[in-house]
Design an enzyme around this catalytic site. Structure first.
Site, PDB file in Angstrom:
ATOM      1  N   LYS A  12       0.823  -1.213   0.000  1.00 34.24           N
ATOM      2  CA  LYS A  12       0.000   0.000   0.000  1.00 34.24           C
ATOM      3  C   LYS A  12       0.864   1.273   0.000  1.00 34.24           C
ATOM      4  O   LYS A  12       2.062   1.226   0.273  1.00 34.24           O
ATOM      5  CB  LYS A  12      -0.930  -0.032   1.214  1.00 34.24           C
ATOM      6  CG  LYS A  12      -2.004  -1.129   1.126  1.00 34.24           C
ATOM      7  CD  LYS A  12      -2.971  -1.057   2.304  1.00 34.24           C
ATOM      8  CE  LYS A  12      -4.083  -2.079   2.180  1.00 34.24           C
ATOM      9  NZ  LYS A  12      -5.045  -1.990   3.323  1.00 34.24           N
ATOM     10  N   TYR A  52     -12.455  -1.641  -3.828  1.00 33.09           N
ATOM     11  CA  TYR A  52     -12.975  -1.795  -2.466  1.00 33.09           C
ATOM     12  C   TYR A  52     -14.491  -1.650  -2.409  1.00 33.09           C
ATOM     13  O   TYR A  52     -15.040  -1.304  -1.365  1.00 33.09           O
ATOM     14  CB  TYR A  52     -12.313  -0.779  -1.539  1.00 33.09           C
ATOM     15  CG  TYR A  52     -10.931  -1.194  -1.072  1.00 33.09           C
ATOM     16  CD1 TYR A  52     -10.753  -2.298  -0.242  1.00 33.09           C
ATOM     17  CD2 TYR A  52      -9.799  -0.478  -1.448  1.00 33.09           C
ATOM     18  CE1 TYR A  52      -9.492  -2.678   0.204  1.00 33.09           C
ATOM     19  CE2 TYR A  52      -8.530  -0.852  -1.003  1.00 33.09           C
ATOM     20  CZ  TYR A  52      -8.402  -1.956  -0.175  1.00 33.09           C
ATOM     21  OH  TYR A  52      -7.152  -2.338   0.276  1.00 33.09           O
ATOM     22  N   PHE A  60     -15.515   4.114   6.994  1.00 33.05           N
ATOM     23  CA  PHE A  60     -14.145   4.492   6.645  1.00 33.05           C
ATOM     24  C   PHE A  60     -13.885   4.476   5.142  1.00 33.05           C
ATOM     25  O   PHE A  60     -12.750   4.686   4.704  1.00 33.05           O
ATOM     26  CB  PHE A  60     -13.134   3.583   7.358  1.00 33.05           C
ATOM     27  CG  PHE A  60     -13.288   2.104   7.066  1.00 33.05           C
ATOM     28  CD1 PHE A  60     -12.788   1.546   5.896  1.00 33.05           C
ATOM     29  CD2 PHE A  60     -13.929   1.272   7.972  1.00 33.05           C
ATOM     30  CE1 PHE A  60     -12.924   0.197   5.628  1.00 33.05           C
ATOM     31  CE2 PHE A  60     -14.069  -0.087   7.710  1.00 33.05           C
ATOM     32  CZ  PHE A  60     -13.562  -0.623   6.530  1.00 33.05           C
ATOM     33  N   ARG A  88      -2.623 -14.333   3.853  1.00 36.70           N
ATOM     34  CA  ARG A  88      -3.364 -13.717   4.974  1.00 36.70           C
ATOM     35  C   ARG A  88      -2.601 -13.897   6.285  1.00 36.70           C
ATOM     36  O   ARG A  88      -2.565 -12.998   7.123  1.00 36.70           O
ATOM     37  CB  ARG A  88      -4.768 -14.326   5.096  1.00 36.70           C
ATOM     38  CG  ARG A  88      -5.721 -13.966   3.966  1.00 36.70           C
ATOM     39  CD  ARG A  88      -6.055 -12.504   3.871  1.00 36.70           C
ATOM     40  NE  ARG A  88      -6.709 -11.951   5.030  1.00 36.70           N
ATOM     41  CZ  ARG A  88      -7.305 -10.746   5.050  1.00 36.70           C
ATOM     42  NH1 ARG A  88      -7.325  -9.984   3.964  1.00 36.70           N
ATOM     43  NH2 ARG A  88      -7.867 -10.299   6.141  1.00 36.70           N
ATOM     44  N   THR A  94      -5.676  -6.981  10.559  1.00 38.02           N
ATOM     45  CA  THR A  94      -5.914  -5.651   9.974  1.00 38.02           C
ATOM     46  C   THR A  94      -5.315  -4.543  10.838  1.00 38.02           C
ATOM     47  O   THR A  94      -4.696  -3.606  10.331  1.00 38.02           O
ATOM     48  CB  THR A  94      -7.431  -5.421   9.815  1.00 38.02           C
ATOM     49  OG1 THR A  94      -8.001  -6.536   9.119  1.00 38.02           O
ATOM     50  CG2 THR A  94      -7.712  -4.149   9.057  1.00 38.02           C
ATOM     51  N   ARG A 105       2.216  -6.575   8.826  1.00 33.10           N
ATOM     52  CA  ARG A 105       1.572  -5.484   9.563  1.00 33.10           C
ATOM     53  C   ARG A 105       2.168  -5.322  10.954  1.00 33.10           C
ATOM     54  O   ARG A 105       2.298  -4.199  11.457  1.00 33.10           O
ATOM     55  CB  ARG A 105       0.065  -5.719   9.606  1.00 33.10           C
ATOM     56  CG  ARG A 105      -0.590  -5.442   8.228  1.00 33.10           C
ATOM     57  CD  ARG A 105      -1.977  -5.988   8.135  1.00 33.10           C
ATOM     58  NE  ARG A 105      -2.702  -5.503   6.954  1.00 33.10           N
ATOM     59  CZ  ARG A 105      -3.858  -6.008   6.550  1.00 33.10           C
ATOM     60  NH1 ARG A 105      -4.421  -7.022   7.212  1.00 33.10           N
ATOM     61  NH2 ARG A 105      -4.452  -5.523   5.474  1.00 33.10           N
TER      62      ARG A 105
HETATM   63  P1  IDP Z   1      -8.144  -6.513   5.554  1.00 31.02           P
HETATM   64  O1  IDP Z   1      -7.296  -5.591   4.710  1.00 31.02           O
HETATM   65  O2  IDP Z   1      -7.355  -7.074   6.719  1.00 31.02           O
HETATM   66  O3  IDP Z   1      -8.833  -7.589   4.753  1.00 31.02           O
HETATM   67  P2  IDP Z   1     -10.734  -5.190   5.756  1.00 31.02           P
HETATM   68  O4  IDP Z   1     -11.640  -5.281   6.949  1.00 31.02           O
HETATM   69  O5  IDP Z   1     -11.128  -5.958   4.524  1.00 31.02           O
HETATM   70  O6  IDP Z   1      -9.273  -5.618   6.248  1.00 31.02           O
HETATM   71  O7  IDP Z   1     -10.580  -3.654   5.407  1.00 31.02           O
HETATM   72  C1  IDP Z   1      -9.966  -3.241   4.203  1.00 31.02           C
HETATM   73  C2  IDP Z   1      -9.032  -2.088   4.504  1.00 31.02           C
HETATM   74  O8  IDP Z   1      -9.806  -0.973   4.949  1.00 31.02           O
HETATM   75  C3  IDP Z   1      -8.038  -2.332   5.655  1.00 31.02           C
HETATM   76  O9  IDP Z   1      -6.889  -3.061   5.261  1.00 31.02           O
HETATM   77  C4  IDP Z   1      -7.702  -0.918   6.066  1.00 31.02           C
HETATM   78  O10 IDP Z   1      -6.775  -0.294   5.169  1.00 31.02           O
HETATM   79  C5  IDP Z   1      -9.065  -0.247   5.937  1.00 31.02           C
HETATM   80  N1  IDP Z   1      -9.804  -0.297   7.209  1.00 31.02           N
HETATM   81  C6  IDP Z   1     -10.415  -1.384   7.750  1.00 31.02           C
HETATM   82  N2  IDP Z   1     -11.010  -1.087   8.916  1.00 31.02           N
HETATM   83  C7  IDP Z   1     -10.785   0.229   9.116  1.00 31.02           C
HETATM   84  C8  IDP Z   1     -11.158   1.151  10.155  1.00 31.02           C
HETATM   85  O11 IDP Z   1     -11.843   0.802  11.133  1.00 31.02           O
HETATM   86  N3  IDP Z   1     -10.745   2.433   9.999  1.00 31.02           N
HETATM   87  C9  IDP Z   1     -10.004   2.845   8.926  1.00 31.02           C
HETATM   88  N4  IDP Z   1      -9.620   2.022   7.926  1.00 31.02           N
HETATM   89  C10 IDP Z   1     -10.008   0.734   8.016  1.00 31.02           C
HETATM   90 MG    MG Z   2     -10.364  -7.519   3.387  1.00 29.22          MG
END
Ligand code: IDP
Ligand code: MG
Length: 141
Positions: A12, A52, A60, A88, A94, A105
């Site tokens: 990213k 997305y 968000f 994963r 996350t 991460r």
């Molecule tokens: P992931 O990337 O681990 O699969 P997802 O829940 O699919 O997580 O969310 C996609 C992306 O959205 C995350 O990687 C992060 O960049 C962003 N994101 C997820 N949850 C939040 C949040 O609560 N606040 C801000 N950004 C978020």
């Molecule tokens: Mg995801």
């Protein structure tokens, strides 16, 4: 025996902008994932919104699109044994506060939003996401 399969990662904009792309890739390769194809690109808003789309109702979403379009990112087509769950596992949770030590991460994410890397979460999504960034000719290897 686990068969080799493919998945999609994105290094990213936070990680690329901080000069960490090589270090992130090294963690992925050390975990047993091999490069099939790679790009360096800055996503348009339309691309980030489409990629997305599943999160479009989340609070968000606007911040996520701002972040993902803020600078260059690196989509990667990766191959390895059970590549989707392997990726994963190696990218970690996350939220970096919950990510296991040694994961991408855990090592390099700033926070739950600017978290260094994306990884497809199912074989079905991996196929969709690989096709989002790469054509058939890119994926012959
Ligand atoms: P992931 O990337 O681990 O699969 P997802 O829940 O699919 O997580 O969310 C996609 C992306 O959205 C995350 O990687 C992060 O960049 C962003 N994101 C997820 N949850 C939040 C949040 O609560 N606040 C801000 N950004 C978020
Ligand atoms: Mg995801």
């Amino acid at each position: 025996m686990k068969s080799d399969t493919r998945t999609l990662a994105i290094i990213k904009p936070d990680a690329v902008g901080s000069g960490l792309a090589g270090k992130v890739l090294a963690v992925l390769e050390d975990a047993g994932l091999s490069l099939v194809a790679a790009r360096v690109m800055t996503m348009s808003r339309a691309q980030a919104e489409a990629f997305y789309e599943i999160h479009s109702e989340r609070p968000f979403f606007g911040d996520l699109v701002d972040f993902m379009t803020s600078g260059p990112c690196m989509p990667l087509a990766l191959e390895g044994p059970d590549a989707v769950p392997l990726l994963r596992k190696v990218i970690g949770a996350t939220d970096p506060a919950e990510a296991a030590p040694g994961t991408v991460r855990g090592l390099y994410a700033e926070d739950k939003s600017r978290n260094a890397v994306h990884g497809s979460d199912s074989n079905e999504n991996a196929q969709r996401e690989l096709a989002f960034f790469f054509g058939e000719a890119d994926l012959l290897g």
